[in-house]
Every structure is written in C-alpha cells, then in structure tokens.
Design a protein around this motif. Structure first.
Motif, PDB file in Angstrom:
ATOM      1  N   VAL A   1     -32.862  60.276 -16.613  1.00 19.90           N
ATOM      2  CA  VAL A   1     -34.339  60.391 -17.184  1.00 19.90           C
ATOM      3  C   VAL A   1     -35.309  59.396 -16.528  1.00 19.90           C
ATOM      4  CG1 VAL A   1     -35.836  60.155 -18.964  1.00 19.90           C
ATOM      5  CG2 VAL A   1     -33.470  61.285 -19.208  1.00 19.90           C
ATOM      6  N   PRO A   2     -36.027  59.571 -15.714  1.00 19.22           N
ATOM      7  CA  PRO A   2     -36.910  58.578 -15.114  1.00 19.22           C
ATOM      8  C   PRO A   2     -37.981  58.197 -16.177  1.00 19.22           C
ATOM      9  CG  PRO A   2     -37.993  60.720 -14.282  1.00 19.22           C
ATOM     10  CD  PRO A   2     -36.530  60.955 -15.216  1.00 19.22           C
ATOM     11  N   TRP A   3     -38.821  57.057 -15.921  1.00 12.64           N
ATOM     12  CA  TRP A   3     -39.731  56.563 -16.746  1.00 12.64           C
ATOM     13  C   TRP A   3     -40.800  55.660 -15.992  1.00 12.64           C
ATOM     14  CZ3 TRP A   3     -34.881  55.241 -19.155  1.00 12.64           C
ATOM     15  CH2 TRP A   3     -34.475  53.703 -19.184  1.00 12.64           C
ATOM     16  N   CYS A   4     -41.843  55.556 -16.217  1.00 14.02           N
ATOM     17  CA  CYS A   4     -42.774  54.566 -15.803  1.00 14.02           C
ATOM     18  C   CYS A   4     -43.629  53.898 -16.712  1.00 14.02           C
ATOM     19  CB  CYS A   4     -43.508  55.473 -14.984  1.00 14.02           C
ATOM     20  SG  CYS A   4     -44.888  54.501 -13.682  1.00 14.02           S
ATOM     21  N   THR A   5     -44.027  52.687 -16.535  1.00 15.18           N
ATOM     22  CA  THR A   5     -44.884  51.969 -17.310  1.00 15.18           C
ATOM     23  C   THR A   5     -46.283  51.891 -16.252  1.00 15.18           C
ATOM     24  OG1 THR A   5     -43.378  50.871 -18.427  1.00 15.18           O
ATOM     25  CG2 THR A   5     -45.717  50.010 -18.598  1.00 15.18           C
ATOM     26  N   TYR A   6     -47.513  52.252 -16.660  1.00 14.06           N
ATOM     27  CA  TYR A   6     -48.493  52.739 -15.956  1.00 14.06           C
ATOM     28  C   TYR A   6     -49.345  51.479 -15.863  1.00 14.06           C
ATOM     29  CZ  TYR A   6     -46.478  57.283 -15.909  1.00 14.06           C
ATOM     30  OH  TYR A   6     -45.639  58.425 -15.705  1.00 14.06           O
ATOM     31  N   THR A   7     -48.933  50.184 -15.602  1.00 16.79           N
ATOM     32  CA  THR A   7     -49.585  48.831 -15.204  1.00 16.79           C
ATOM     33  C   THR A   7     -49.931  48.970 -13.785  1.00 16.79           C
ATOM     34  OG1 THR A   7     -47.490  47.995 -15.575  1.00 16.79           O
ATOM     35  CG2 THR A   7     -49.101  47.453 -17.150  1.00 16.79           C
ATOM     36  N   ASP A   8     -50.669  48.010 -13.354  1.00 19.94           N
ATOM     37  CA  ASP A   8     -50.775  47.685 -12.146  1.00 19.94           C
ATOM     38  C   ASP A   8     -50.351  46.412 -11.749  1.00 19.94           C
ATOM     39  OD1 ASP A   8     -51.612  47.200  -9.449  1.00 19.94           O
ATOM     40  OD2 ASP A   8     -53.549  47.036  -9.869  1.00 19.94           O
ATOM     41  N   PRO A   9     -49.002  46.277 -11.387  1.00 21.81           N
ATOM     42  CA  PRO A   9     -48.216  47.358 -10.350  1.00 21.81           C
ATOM     43  C   PRO A   9     -47.508  48.124 -11.545  1.00 21.81           C
ATOM     44  CG  PRO A   9     -47.125  45.303 -10.426  1.00 21.81           C
ATOM     45  CD  PRO A   9     -48.293  45.011 -11.183  1.00 21.81           C
ATOM     46  N   GLU A  10     -47.261  49.459 -11.317  1.00 21.56           N
ATOM     47  CA  GLU A  10     -46.383  50.382 -11.850  1.00 21.56           C
ATOM     48  C   GLU A  10     -44.798  49.960 -12.100  1.00 21.56           C
ATOM     49  OE1 GLU A  10     -49.251  54.148 -11.763  1.00 21.56           O
ATOM     50  OE2 GLU A  10     -47.226  54.399 -10.715  1.00 21.56           O
ATOM     51  N   VAL A  11     -44.333  50.040 -13.074  1.00 19.16           N
ATOM     52  CA  VAL A  11     -42.917  49.756 -13.012  1.00 19.16           C
ATOM     53  C   VAL A  11     -42.063  50.842 -13.551  1.00 19.16           C
ATOM     54  CG1 VAL A  11     -41.325  48.434 -14.154  1.00 19.16           C
ATOM     55  CG2 VAL A  11     -43.563  47.669 -14.117  1.00 19.16           C
ATOM     56  N   ALA A  12     -41.430  51.634 -12.737  1.00 20.71           N
ATOM     57  CA  ALA A  12     -40.838  52.856 -12.893  1.00 20.71           C
ATOM     58  C   ALA A  12     -39.238  52.706 -12.664  1.00 20.71           C
ATOM     59  CB  ALA A  12     -41.157  53.980 -11.808  1.00 20.71           C
ATOM     60  N   SER A  13     -38.288  53.431 -13.350  1.00 26.87           N
ATOM     61  CA  SER A  13     -36.997  53.470 -13.315  1.00 26.87           C
ATOM     62  C   SER A  13     -36.175  54.566 -13.584  1.00 26.87           C
ATOM     63  CB  SER A  13     -36.535  52.366 -14.557  1.00 26.87           C
ATOM     64  OG  SER A  13     -35.378  52.193 -14.882  1.00 26.87           O
ATOM     65  N   ILE A  14     -35.220  54.954 -13.033  1.00 27.25           N
ATOM     66  CA  ILE A  14     -34.034  55.944 -13.364  1.00 27.25           C
ATOM     67  C   ILE A  14     -32.745  55.380 -12.977  1.00 27.25           C
ATOM     68  CG2 ILE A  14     -34.470  56.816 -10.585  1.00 27.25           C
ATOM     69  CD1 ILE A  14     -33.528  59.505 -12.008  1.00 27.25           C
ATOM     70  N   GLY A  15     -31.843  55.842 -13.920  1.00 29.39           N
ATOM     71  CA  GLY A  15     -30.363  55.576 -13.928  1.00 29.39           C
ATOM     72  C   GLY A  15     -29.940  54.161 -14.425  1.00 29.39           C
ATOM     73  N   LEU A  16     -29.010  53.612 -14.023  1.00 22.53           N
ATOM     74  CA  LEU A  16     -28.789  52.275 -14.120  1.00 22.53           C
ATOM     75  C   LEU A  16     -29.542  51.074 -13.578  1.00 22.53           C
ATOM     76  CD1 LEU A  16     -24.712  52.624 -14.448  1.00 22.53           C
ATOM     77  CD2 LEU A  16     -26.239  52.870 -16.177  1.00 22.53           C
ATOM     78  N   ASN A  17     -29.808  50.097 -14.318  1.00 24.04           N
ATOM     79  CA  ASN A  17     -30.381  49.036 -13.714  1.00 24.04           C
ATOM     80  C   ASN A  17     -29.204  47.801 -13.955  1.00 24.04           C
ATOM     81  OD1 ASN A  17     -30.699  48.233 -16.438  1.00 24.04           O
ATOM     82  ND2 ASN A  17     -32.852  47.979 -16.257  1.00 24.04           N
ATOM     83  N   GLU A  18     -29.665  46.610 -13.648  1.00 25.93           N
ATOM     84  CA  GLU A  18     -28.526  45.728 -13.896  1.00 25.93           C
ATOM     85  C   GLU A  18     -27.967  45.368 -15.286  1.00 25.93           C
ATOM     86  OE1 GLU A  18     -28.124  42.489 -11.020  1.00 25.93           O
ATOM     87  OE2 GLU A  18     -30.160  42.857 -10.280  1.00 25.93           O
TER      88      GLU A  18
ATOM     89  N   LEU B   1     -25.005  56.142  -5.241  1.00 29.50           N
ATOM     90  CA  LEU B   1     -26.167  55.820  -6.353  1.00 29.50           C
ATOM     91  C   LEU B   1     -25.934  55.870  -7.794  1.00 29.50           C
ATOM     92  CD1 LEU B   1     -29.130  58.158  -4.497  1.00 29.50           C
ATOM     93  CD2 LEU B   1     -28.747  55.555  -4.203  1.00 29.50           C
ATOM     94  N   LEU B   2     -26.494  54.705  -8.075  1.00 33.39           N
ATOM     95  CA  LEU B   2     -26.354  54.669  -9.631  1.00 33.39           C
ATOM     96  C   LEU B   2     -27.661  54.354 -10.403  1.00 33.39           C
ATOM     97  CD1 LEU B   2     -23.865  51.860  -9.993  1.00 33.39           C
ATOM     98  CD2 LEU B   2     -23.358  53.896 -10.581  1.00 33.39           C
ATOM     99  N   GLY B   3     -28.808  53.902  -9.587  1.00 35.16           N
ATOM    100  CA  GLY B   3     -30.114  53.842 -10.288  1.00 35.16           C
ATOM    101  C   GLY B   3     -31.009  53.176  -9.309  1.00 35.16           C
ATOM    102  N   CYS B   4     -32.383  53.317  -9.865  1.00 38.97           N
ATOM    103  CA  CYS B   4     -33.349  52.699  -8.887  1.00 38.97           C
ATOM    104  C   CYS B   4     -34.751  52.261  -9.755  1.00 38.97           C
ATOM    105  CB  CYS B   4     -34.009  53.725  -7.947  1.00 38.97           C
ATOM    106  SG  CYS B   4     -35.387  53.264  -7.119  1.00 38.97           S
ATOM    107  N   GLN B   5     -34.954  51.186  -9.347  1.00 41.40           N
ATOM    108  CA  GLN B   5     -36.218  50.543 -10.061  1.00 41.40           C
ATOM    109  C   GLN B   5     -37.151  49.984  -9.039  1.00 41.40           C
ATOM    110  OE1 GLN B   5     -32.998  48.881 -11.228  1.00 41.40           O
ATOM    111  NE2 GLN B   5     -33.092  50.834 -12.460  1.00 41.40           N
TER     112      GLN B   5
ATOM    113  N   LYS C   1     -41.576  45.227  -5.601  1.00 41.13           N
ATOM    114  CA  LYS C   1     -40.052  45.450  -4.748  1.00 41.13           C
ATOM    115  C   LYS C   1     -39.722  46.734  -5.319  1.00 41.13           C
ATOM    116  CE  LYS C   1     -36.971  42.634  -7.301  1.00 41.13           C
ATOM    117  NZ  LYS C   1     -36.008  41.623  -7.609  1.00 41.13           N
ATOM    118  N   ILE C   2     -38.529  47.064  -4.526  1.00 46.01           N
ATOM    119  CA  ILE C   2     -37.601  48.512  -5.002  1.00 46.01           C
ATOM    120  C   ILE C   2     -36.524  47.691  -5.161  1.00 46.01           C
ATOM    121  CG2 ILE C   2     -37.344  49.206  -2.527  1.00 46.01           C
ATOM    122  CD1 ILE C   2     -37.178  52.107  -3.586  1.00 46.01           C
ATOM    123  N   LYS C   3     -35.587  48.115  -5.980  1.00 46.02           N
ATOM    124  CA  LYS C   3     -34.138  47.634  -6.358  1.00 46.02           C
ATOM    125  C   LYS C   3     -33.460  48.841  -6.483  1.00 46.02           C
ATOM    126  CE  LYS C   3     -32.911  45.038 -10.003  1.00 46.02           C
ATOM    127  NZ  LYS C   3     -32.511  43.975 -10.810  1.00 46.02           N
TER     128      LYS C   3
END
Ligand SMILES: Cc1cc2nc3c(=O)[nH]c(=O)nc-3n(C[C@H](O)[C@H](O)[C@H](O)COP(=O)(O)OP(=O)(O)OC[C@H]3O[C@@H](n4cnc5c(N)ncnc54)[C@H](O)[C@@H]3O)c2cc1C
Length: 490
Positions: free
Chosen positions: A347-364, A407-411, A396-398
């Motif tokens: 499931v992806p999600w995003c917080t629509y601030t500037d900068p936007e913060v989006a995520s899918i899968g595992l983070n650290e 692949l495990l995830g991306c933020q 940045k992208i992580k």
C-alpha cells in the motif's frame, strides 16, 4: 432458505461504501446503501482529501508568488488573504466532485440509496428510522471521526477539527495544531503559507511518526524554514481559554523538563481518529468491536462472517485508496463468493506537504521491527537536473533492498513524491528487478530520473570499483585516466 430484501446492504456512503455499492450493483446484486449524512461522499470528499488538497494548492500558489524573486521575477507585494475566498474555492471543488457521487448516479448503476440513521436489529436486519431492511450480507463502511486526546479541559475550549476547518472564513493570527501527523502537517504548512503563525504540538519525537526519522526531518526542516514552530516530543497537558485566546499547557512527553504555555487564537485538533460505530447497535448483530474499530479478517469479514467491515472503521490503514481496495475485497467475498484476501504489504501513501512525503513497503523502522535484513540506496534531488530547473532541490529518495537486491520498499521526500512513488508501486507489485529499473530509459529532464539514479547506484558501486577497473585494464589494455586534477595522485 430465508428470503432477504437485498443481496447486499451497505452502511456508509464514503470511499468504501460507494465503491462497494457501484461494484455490487454492476454485478447485478440487489443493493442498498444507507448514509447517515445529508450527502454521499464521506470524509474524503467533504472534510478530508478533497478540501485539504484544494487548500494546499491555493497555499502553494501563494508560496510560489512569495518566492517570485528566486525565479528572476519582480518581487510581488502580497496583500492579506481572504480565507472566505479561499474556502469558497474549496467549496466549489467539492461541489463539482459531488456530482459524481449523486444518489441518482447510483440509482442508474442499480443501487438504491437511502438517507437516515441505521441500527442493527439482528445479523441480517437493519432498522432505518422505523423501516426494516434485510440483506443476505452487510458491509459496515461508516468511516471515522476526529478523536479528542486526553488533555484536561480540551472539550471546553473552542477547537477546530477536519470537520470544521474547511468552513472557516477568518484566517487565525496564530493557529495551534495538536498533532504532527499527516493532517496536522498539511494544515500547518497551508495556514502558514496563507499568513497565519502556526505551532505544532506533537507527542512523538518527530513529525509523521511512522516514517523514518531522516525522511521526516526533511519535512520538518522545510516547515521550520517557512516559520512553522514544531514542538516535537511535547505533550499537551491542559487547555484553557483566557480573553478569547487558547492557552495550551505543554510539557515534555518523556523525561524531565519544565512545562510551559503556548498561546494561540485557535486550536486545531488533529490527534487521531475514532471509528464511527455509535448508534449502529453492532451488538444486536453480534459484531465485535473496540475503540480501535470493527476488526475484520483479510477477507474483510467481521466475527459474523456475512457482515464485513471496510475502510477507516476497521482501523487498519486510514486512506481512501485502502477503503476502495477493501471494498473490492469484500465484494469478491460477499457477492461473487470468491475468497479473495487483502494484502497490505504494497500500500502506498503520501502526505501532501511541500515537499511531499511518499512511501511504499518497508522503511527502516518497519524492516527493523519485522527483523528483515536490508540495505539502503539513496539519491538526492539536488543531483537531478529537473529539480534544479524547478528550483525544488530539497529531499531525497531512499530505497530498501534485501542484500540480494530484491526490492523491499521506497520512501521519497521531495517535489511530486506522490507521483514519483508510483514507479516503485509498479516495480514492487510486478516484482521488477532493480537492474530493469536502472537500465530503463527515463526521459530527460524529469524528476523521475531520481528513481533511475537510486536503482543505478546499486550497480555503479560494483561497475566502477577498483577491481572492475583492473579487470578492464587487463582485458582491453586500457591506459587509465587522461587527466588528473592537480594535487590528486595519478
Ligand atoms: C483532513 C484529511 C485529509 C485526508 N487526506 C487524505 C488523502 O490525501 N489521501 C487519502 O488516501 N486519504 C486521506 N484522508 C483519509 C480519507 O479521508 C479516509 O481514509 C476515507 O475517507 C475513508 O473512507 P471510508 O469509506 O472508510 O469513510 P468515509 O469516507 O468517512 O465514509 C463513511 C461514511 O459513513 C457515513 N456514516 C457514519 N456513520 C454512519 C451511520 N451510523 N450510518 C450510516 N452512515 C454513516 C458517514 O457520514 C460517511 O459518509 C484524509 C482524511 C482527513 C481527515
């Protein structure tokens, strides 16, 4: 066999309920949807995604105007904002989208819509203001509401929530926001950009608690650079009103420290959600629930197998796209009788601030909690040419990968992160190899090149290693560097 009025009954006409109603009716199931409010659409349309993103866009335009000089334009003197006019635009966008959610449209699709306050009588029967409706299966999709945190006196001070903020007409001088989650930070930045002073009081040590600290910090730095005061690691203790101002007594959420008082004109409470179950009499149907929600299994069934629970009310992931996804799962099980199960790992999600913060899968954080071994690949927006041309170089992208490269995830924290994350949504869902992403041609100059850079960094380490260079020298008789900067060993 018992005969029911309907094949499927749905309680709640928001993201989950409307998806279920449209789908069931189109499959030919006799469907009724019952909505308690006066209009269909739910939180997302009236008090959530749509008004917040509209407000954010307006505030973003104003912020760009304020930055005119950075882009080589004449500086513009900006007059004060009329919040009434801003919210007028918010209203008109809601009204336009509302047309899509009219009862007439659902009737044309084949679903009956009724308004009123439903209450279970038994596990197949709902009382709707005196009328009895029976259905073979029911979906509870009644959503969630803002909850009040346990702060002394909070119920006695005037406060806004997401249900009232978008109908305000006066811009507050100083807005206090309780909660540094997605709603809190989105509103903080929007009101700051429109001209309010803003203070966020957040219990945890970072904004956007579930995100990795380095990702959340990128946003926090921007908020603070724009003048938002962020009191993280801070607990609200007591709220009072003195001479029309809200006084919030706050102290450290952990450890030692002196309490202090912050004073604002208005308090916005954005500190959590509670499931909408009041008045449903779920117990009459034997449906179990708790203050966290109406739990469902992965087929979206409650403890009563022909009663399903979808969307915010089940307390899993409070997003519109998740509500729609869960409604589809419930529909497969309840109407098509196909035993489909929900999978929340992608499931992806995003917080629509500037900068936007989006995520899918595992983070650290999530990988560590799950005991999954990982390594990270990163790329910065400042190294992407398009980010330079746009004047949007922060972030940045992580990417998290297994040591094997899977692949495990991306933020992503950066410009248009909510759009950029979808390359990773496709990659993770399609189990695409990192080498495919690294090798795929990305149009120049685009922000999306950051994804290719991150994927490519996995290979560039290997490709440009001393060992590879030695092998190449041996194989092709390469002669090494033609030029070496002064001071560097040749
Ligand atoms: C400020 C804010 C911004 C948000 N932004 C985003 C975003 O950008 N992206 C995103 O994915 N999500 C966002 N969300 C979350 C999103 O709004 C919800 O996850 C989504 O609306 C959940 O859908 P739902 O169908 O479960 O509930 P809802 O859409 O709230 O629908 C529930 C419906 O049930 C009705 N109802 C309640 N009680 C009863 C009852 N007893 N009987 C009958 N009907 C009843 C309600 O009136 C409502 O119409 C945001 C939320 C907020 C508050």
């Amino acid at each position: 066999m018992p005969v029911f009025d309907y094949d499927l009954g749905i309680l709640g006409g928001g993201a989950a309920g409307l998806t279920a109603a449209a789908g069931a009716a189109q499959f030919g199931a006799k469907t009724i949807l019952v909505e308690k409010a006066k209009k269909l659409g739910g939180d997302c349309l009236h008090f959530g995604c749509v008004p917040s993103k509209t407000l954010i866009r307006t505030a973003g335009v104003w912020s760009l105007a304020r930055r005119a000089k950075e882009f080589g334009l004449p500086e513009v003197a900006l007059p004060p904002v009329s919040l009434a006019a801003v919210m007028g635009r918010v209203r008109s966008v809601i009204d336009t989208i509302q047309e899509h959610d009219s009862p007439e449209r659902f009737c044309k699709l084949g679903a009956e819509v009724r308004f009123g306050s439903p209450r279970f009588v038994d596990d197949h029967t709902v009382d709707l203001d005196g009328a009895r409706l029976t259905a073979r299966a029911w979906i509870v999709a009644t959503g969630s509401s803002p909850s009040l945190p346990p702060v002394e006196g909070i119920a006695d001070v005037p406060y806004w929530t997401n249900e009232t903020v978008f109908s305000q007409t006066d811009l507050p001088g100083h807005l206090l926001i309780l909660g540094g989650g997605p709603i809190g930070v989105e509103m903080a930045q929007a009101f700051r950009r429109l001209g309010s002073r803003v203070t966020i009081v957040e219990y945890s040590d970072q904004v956007l608690g579930p995100e990795d600290p380095d990702i959340a910090l990128i946003l926090r730095n921007r908020l603070e650079a724009e003048g938002v005061k962020v009191l993280a690691g801070t607990k609200a203790l007591k709220a009072t009103v003195v001479n029309g101002s809200v006084l919030l007594r706050v102290g450290p959420s952990r450890g030692e420290g002196e309490p202090c008082t912050v004073e604002g004109d208005v308090l916005l409470v954005a500190a959590g959600r509670k499931p909408n179950v009041d008045g449903l009499d779920l117990s009459a149907a034997g449906v179990a629930f708790s203050p966290r929600g109406v739990p469902a299994d992965r087929r979206m069934r409650t403890n009563v197998p022909h009663i399903y629970s979808c969307g915010d009310v089940n307390g899993v992931l409070p997003f519109t796209h998740v509500a729609g996804y869960e409604a589809g799962i419930a529909l497969s099980n309840a109407v098509l009788r196909l035993p489909r199960k929900a999978d929340y790992t992608k499931v992806p999600w995003c917080t629509y601030t500037d900068p936007e913060v989006a995520s899918i899968g595992l983070n650290e954080k999530r990988a560590t909690a799950a005991g999954v071994g990982y390594r990270t690949l990163e790329a910065a927006f400042r190294d992407v040419d398009r980010a330079r041309t746009e004047g949007e170089t922060e972030g940045k992208i992580k990417v998290l990968i297994r040591p094997s490269g899977a692949l495990l995830g991306c933020q992503i924290a950066g410009p248009h992160a909510g759009e950029l994350i979808h390359e990773w949504v496709a990659a993770i869902n399609g189990e695409v190899k990192l080498s495919t992403l690294a090798g795929a041609i990305h149009a120049y100059p685009t922000l999306a090149e950051i994804s290719k850079k991150a994927a490519g960094s996995y290979y560039s380490e290997k490709l440009f290693s001393d060992r590879t260079k030695k092998v190449l020298r041996f194989l092709f008789d390469l002669k090494g560097r033609a030029c070496t900067p002064e001071g560097e060993a040749g």
